[in-house]
Design a protein around this motif. Structure first.
Motif, PDB file in Angstrom:
ATOM      1  N   LEU A 183     -11.616   4.085   3.430  1.00  0.00           N
ATOM      2  CA  LEU A 183     -10.636   4.435   4.082  1.00  0.00           C
ATOM      3  C   LEU A 183      -9.953   3.281   4.875  1.00  0.00           C
ATOM      4  O   LEU A 183      -8.613   3.270   4.185  1.00  0.00           O
ATOM      5  CB  LEU A 183     -10.591   5.333   5.107  1.00  0.00           C
ATOM      6  N   GLU A 185      -9.371  -0.725   3.272  1.00  0.00           N
ATOM      7  CA  GLU A 185      -8.924  -0.766   2.881  1.00  0.00           C
ATOM      8  C   GLU A 185      -8.224   0.443   1.268  1.00  0.00           C
ATOM      9  O   GLU A 185      -7.132  -0.995   1.408  1.00  0.00           O
ATOM     10  CB  GLU A 185     -10.892  -0.985   1.371  1.00  0.00           C
ATOM     11  N   ALA A 186      -8.038   1.290   1.628  1.00  0.00           N
ATOM     12  CA  ALA A 186      -6.834   1.138   1.241  1.00  0.00           C
ATOM     13  C   ALA A 186      -5.452   2.026   1.601  1.00  0.00           C
ATOM     14  O   ALA A 186      -5.000   1.640   1.520  1.00  0.00           O
ATOM     15  CB  ALA A 186      -7.227   3.333   0.703  1.00  0.00           C
ATOM     16  N   GLY A 187      -6.244   1.719   3.287  1.00  0.00           N
ATOM     17  CA  GLY A 187      -5.086   1.313   4.322  1.00  0.00           C
ATOM     18  C   GLY A 187      -4.467   0.007   3.889  1.00  0.00           C
ATOM     19  O   GLY A 187      -2.958   0.033   4.196  1.00  0.00           O
ATOM     20  N   TYR A 188      -4.863  -0.916   4.007  1.00  0.00           N
ATOM     21  CA  TYR A 188      -4.659  -2.137   3.845  1.00  0.00           C
ATOM     22  C   TYR A 188      -4.179  -2.231   2.215  1.00  0.00           C
ATOM     23  O   TYR A 188      -2.808  -2.220   1.869  1.00  0.00           O
ATOM     24  CB  TYR A 188      -5.210  -3.471   3.430  1.00  0.00           C
ATOM     25  N   ASN A 189      -4.698  -1.454   0.973  1.00  0.00           N
ATOM     26  CA  ASN A 189      -4.405  -1.682  -0.777  1.00  0.00           C
ATOM     27  C   ASN A 189      -2.828  -1.145  -0.452  1.00  0.00           C
ATOM     28  O   ASN A 189      -2.039  -1.513  -1.311  1.00  0.00           O
ATOM     29  CB  ASN A 189      -5.204  -0.983  -1.686  1.00  0.00           C
ATOM     30  N   LEU A 190      -2.230   0.207  -0.080  1.00  0.00           N
ATOM     31  CA  LEU A 190      -0.781   0.322   0.279  1.00  0.00           C
ATOM     32  C   LEU A 190      -0.012   0.166   0.297  1.00  0.00           C
ATOM     33  O   LEU A 190       0.402   0.587   1.107  1.00  0.00           O
ATOM     34  CB  LEU A 190      -1.222   1.787   0.430  1.00  0.00           C
ATOM     35  N   GLY A 191      -0.458  -1.047   1.529  1.00  0.00           N
ATOM     36  CA  GLY A 191       0.174  -2.004   2.575  1.00  0.00           C
ATOM     37  C   GLY A 191       0.417  -1.486   3.850  1.00  0.00           C
ATOM     38  O   GLY A 191       1.468  -2.461   4.364  1.00  0.00           O
ATOM     39  N   GLY A 192      -0.169  -1.658   3.914  1.00  0.00           N
ATOM     40  CA  GLY A 192      -0.559  -1.852   5.953  1.00  0.00           C
ATOM     41  C   GLY A 192      -0.957  -2.847   6.190  1.00  0.00           C
ATOM     42  O   GLY A 192      -1.711  -3.226   5.615  1.00  0.00           O
ATOM     43  N   VAL A 197      -2.875   0.058   9.703  1.00  0.00           N
ATOM     44  CA  VAL A 197      -4.239   0.100   9.614  1.00  0.00           C
ATOM     45  C   VAL A 197      -4.958   1.241  10.873  1.00  0.00           C
ATOM     46  O   VAL A 197      -5.506   2.083  10.914  1.00  0.00           O
ATOM     47  CB  VAL A 197      -4.423  -0.630   8.540  1.00  0.00           C
TER      48      VAL A 197
ATOM     49  N   PHE B  52      -9.355  -7.481  -2.177  1.00  0.00           N
ATOM     50  CA  PHE B  52     -10.706  -7.394  -0.662  1.00  0.00           C
ATOM     51  C   PHE B  52     -11.465  -8.908  -1.663  1.00  0.00           C
ATOM     52  O   PHE B  52     -12.271  -9.265  -0.463  1.00  0.00           O
ATOM     53  CB  PHE B  52     -10.891  -6.161  -1.513  1.00  0.00           C
ATOM     54  N   ASN B  73      -2.351  -6.315   1.366  1.00  0.00           N
ATOM     55  CA  ASN B  73      -1.529  -4.997   1.103  1.00  0.00           C
ATOM     56  C   ASN B  73      -0.238  -5.784   0.381  1.00  0.00           C
ATOM     57  O   ASN B  73       0.828  -5.964   1.083  1.00  0.00           O
ATOM     58  CB  ASN B  73      -1.323  -4.949   3.137  1.00  0.00           C
ATOM     59  N   PHE B  81      -9.933   4.490  -5.279  1.00  0.00           N
ATOM     60  CA  PHE B  81     -10.938   4.439  -4.193  1.00  0.00           C
ATOM     61  C   PHE B  81     -12.318   4.775  -5.608  1.00  0.00           C
ATOM     62  O   PHE B  81     -12.012   6.702  -5.740  1.00  0.00           O
ATOM     63  CB  PHE B  81     -11.009   4.218  -3.806  1.00  0.00           C
ATOM     64  N   PHE B  87      -7.135   9.820   3.562  1.00  0.00           N
ATOM     65  CA  PHE B  87      -6.974   9.413   4.453  1.00  0.00           C
ATOM     66  C   PHE B  87      -6.912  11.153   5.489  1.00  0.00           C
ATOM     67  O   PHE B  87      -6.588  11.810   5.298  1.00  0.00           O
ATOM     68  CB  PHE B  87      -5.263   9.285   5.463  1.00  0.00           C
ATOM     69  N   TYR B  98       2.063   7.706   2.785  1.00  0.00           N
ATOM     70  CA  TYR B  98       1.710   6.525   3.834  1.00  0.00           C
ATOM     71  C   TYR B  98       2.439   5.079   3.863  1.00  0.00           C
ATOM     72  O   TYR B  98       2.829   4.162   4.320  1.00  0.00           O
ATOM     73  CB  TYR B  98       0.154   6.368   4.006  1.00  0.00           C
ATOM     74  N   CYS B 102       4.262   2.256   5.527  1.00  0.00           N
ATOM     75  CA  CYS B 102       3.972   1.296   5.302  1.00  0.00           C
ATOM     76  C   CYS B 102       5.134   0.070   5.657  1.00  0.00           C
ATOM     77  O   CYS B 102       5.662  -1.248   5.584  1.00  0.00           O
ATOM     78  CB  CYS B 102       2.860   0.577   4.788  1.00  0.00           C
ATOM     79  N   LEU B 150       4.377   4.288  -4.609  1.00  0.00           N
ATOM     80  CA  LEU B 150       4.648   2.857  -4.393  1.00  0.00           C
ATOM     81  C   LEU B 150       5.208   1.732  -5.833  1.00  0.00           C
ATOM     82  O   LEU B 150       5.565   0.666  -5.518  1.00  0.00           O
ATOM     83  CB  LEU B 150       3.516   2.410  -4.096  1.00  0.00           C
TER      84      LEU B 150
END
Lengths: 289, 366
Positions: A183, A185-192, A197, B52, B73, B81, B87, B98, B102, B150
């Motif tokens: 969750l 990682e997804a938050g960062y991946n989507l640009g957060g 995040v 990552f 990011n 994933f 979420f 989301y 961002c 996106l």
């Protein structure tokens, strides 16, 4: 049929001690206290039913000021416990390696081995005029004479935070542990960013734990007696102290009961308000999904 | 134009090398799969592309620009994933919004884009639903939509079909391919399931122990594998172990470990006589005959006893035990117009063209 009978029996066996505990130790005393609080004393051993005790509470500013003060300081303690407990819980649940996690958790629990009273005395040893901190500051030369660090609001708040912070950490660790790293990682991946995040994923996810922790900590603090008395002394003005005085010193059980009922109602109202303001409800906090 | 390029990528964790000198190029708008058994380093490779993990050495370029050192990011690669990572505390609309939030887009645009992408994936009007109210396949599509809104340069998919049941997985394979066409975006798909890779991909890289064994279109991997691992891993194969005894042109004569000899086509260069080799024959190249006929010169024939019939519709198999104890799977047609029918215990002759047997250096050998 035998099967469902066995099921019924085990349910009865399971529920009986629980119900006895609830009824005998919680509901009955509360009814007694509630009944007592509506007894007005009109003469020796003469009572009439009425709201006189409540009127008396409202007409004495010292009483309701103490209640408000207790509530405010408990809210402050709750906020501080959350601010200190969250990073600790996050570290234990998410950053620490699996092996050190249990050890860290145990370290948090160790203070509970020692009784409240002894721990409060620990603070006294540290903070009194002739205590460790005062002595150390003098020997370093930062202060000229001994300084009294006990018996003020800051000390009371520190002592209370220390006592209750564990009850904030435990529910937070268990909710945060359930959060899948993907969750984040997804938050960062989507640009957060780290902040988004944290704000949009970590905090909402941990919300049930935050609410549970806050309720426990607030109720424990508002109902605490030992720490405010020992660390705050005569100046602590804690509401439980008032209840104690009414029951024991003044032997005024009617008034004491009234205070008890008011404390319960008031803290419940604060919790309800807190739940409303954060958009949570008790059911979703206690039983997630 | 390549959307994604890897240049001799290497990743070490302590003394363990997870990814070893991997290079690849993914053309724009294509579907590229990395296929390998679990633990082969494919997830590490994907995590390096997503940012990552940082590569120990080598370079990753997205649309020609190196992204090594760029935080996740800030990279325009989005990832679906393995367990989707939707979420749970947000509804569907918020999940998709989301990334746009961002990015700081305004509310009107966000609402419009979320609506549009939901239309495109065929789930209009689900904005207000909770994640738990959707089925597995729908969640899958939402996870893709959350990335596609996106407009990424590359979409990474980390075994996203693993959690679905078989029927849905078959369906989602086709759907994923269609979505990829529709969005016209480069997909990089990671899987250990060879049928997923073969069905959907334009190009497949077969990975083993941190290395790419072979990169090519699915047909090429299937019909012209370059190593014993690829021949064994992609599709079903019968394998015979032996030693190379003689070569003539592109034909190899192999002395089998189980006894006997077999002629097969050489699948790779540079094999010397006496080398340990494996011969691979696909079940569908083998046909079964009840009677022993004179085998043609360019055919291999072996005899055995039918052990069992494995019925699986069009993929039905005949399991034959050879006289030397080796088990062979042969394709077996069961329709009304099919030829000979067999029962367990029947004697049978299996034949295949010499060119259908491929000879490679044995794994761990050469």
């Amino acid at each position: 049929m035998a099967r469902s009978d066995a099921g019924k029996l085990s349910l009865i066996l399971l529920m009986t001690p629980f119900l006895m505990w609830i009824v005998l130790l919680i509901i009955l005393p509360q009814i007694g206290i509630g009944y007592l609080s509506f007894q007005e004393k009109v003469g020796p051993r003469q009572y009439v039913f009425g709201v006189g005790n409540y009127v008396e509470f409202l007409s004495e500013p010292i009483y309701w000021n103490t209640l408000l003060r207790t509530a405010w300081m408990s809210i402050l303690v709750t906020i501080l416990a959350l601010m200190i407990g969250f990073p600790v819980a996050y570290y234990i649940a998410k950053i620490a390696r699996k092996r050190s996690r249990a050890a860290l958790f145990l370290l948090c629990l160790i203070p509970l081995w020692v009784s409240d009273l002894v721990r409060a005395f620990g603070w006294i040893v540290l903070l009194r005029e002739t205590g460790v901190i005062s002595g150390a500051l003098q020997s370093v030369g930062l202060i000229g004479g001994p300084v009294e660090l006990l018996y003020n609001d800051i000390t009371v708040v520190i002592g209370l935070v220390y006592t209750v912070v564990l009850f904030m950490i435990v529910p937070l660790v268990s909710t945060l542990e359930g959060m899948d790293n993907s969750l984040l990682e997804a938050g960062y991946n989507l640009g957060g960013t780290r902040f988004t995040v944290f704000r949009m994923i970590v905090v909402p996810y941990a919300m049930p734990g935050i609410v549970a922790g806050c309720i426990i900590v607030f109720m424990l603090t508002a109902g605490s007696y030992l720490t405010p008395i020992l660390l705050g002394g005569k100046n602590s003005m804690w509401f439980t102290e008032q209840i104690y005085t009414q029951f024991i010193t003044r032997y005024n059980w009617e008034s004491g009961s009234t205070f008890g009922v008011l404390l319960l109602l008031f803290t419940s109202a604060v919790v309800w308000l807190g739940l409303r303001l954060t958009g949570q409800n008790l059911a979703s906090t206690v039983a997630k999904e | 134009m390549f959307d994604l390029q890897g240049d001799s990528l290497t990743k070490r964790f302590g003394s363990f090398t997870a990814v070893r000198d991997v290079s690849f190029e993914v053309p724009s708008g294509s579907f590229f799969s990395i296929l390998g058994p679990s633990g082969c380093g494919k997830t590490t490779l994907m995590r390096m592309i997503a940012g990552f993990e940082e590569p120990t050495s080598g370079d990753i370029r997205i649309k020609g620009t190196s992204v090594v050192g760029t935080p996740p990011n800030k990279r325009n690669v989005k990832m679906v994933f393995q367990h989707l990572a939707l979420f749970p505390m947000m509804n569907i609309g918020e999940n998709i919004a989301y990334g746009l939030k961002c990015r700081g887009e305004n509310k009107v645009d966000i609402r419009r884009k979320v609506g549009e992408v939901l239309d495109r994936i065929g789930l209009p009007g689900v904005e207000e639903k909770q994640v738990s109210q959707l089925s597995g396949g729908q969640k899958q599509r939402i996870a893709i939509a959350r990335c596609m809104v996106l407009e990424p340069d590359v979409l990474l998919l980390d075994e996203p079909l693993g959690a679905l049941d078989l029927k849905l997985r078959e369906h989602m394979k086709i759907e994923l391919k269609q979505l990829q066409h529709q969005f016209d975006t480069t997909f990089l798909y990671i899987t250990h399931d060879q049928s997923e890779a073969l069905v959907m991909s334009d190009n497949v890289a077969v990975m083993k122990s941190g290395r790419f064994e072979q990169i090519g279109p699915p047909e090429q991997l299937y019909h012209a594998p370059q190593t014993a691992f690829v021949a064994g891993f992609v599709g079903d194969s019968n394998r015979f172990e032996g030693r190379l005894s003689a070569r003539a042109g592109d034909e190899a004569r192999v002395t089998l470990d189980a006894g006997g000899e077999m002629v097969a086509r050489l699948g790779q260069e540079g094999l010397s006589d006496g080398a340990a080799v494996s011969v691979f024959v696909r079940p569908e190249a083998i046909s079964a005959h009840a009677t022993r006929g004179a085998a043609a010169a360019d055919m291999v024939a072996v005899e055995g006893t039918v052990d069992s019939l494995l019925f699986n519709g069009a993929n039905s198999r005949l399991l034959v035990k050879l006289d030397d104890g080796t088990q062979i799977e042969s394709s077996h047609t069961t329709g009304a117009g099919a030829g000979a029918r067999f029962a367990p215990g029947d004697r049978v002759t299996l034949t295949w063209a010499v060119a259908d047997g491929l000879c490679f250096a044995a794994e761990g050998g050469a």
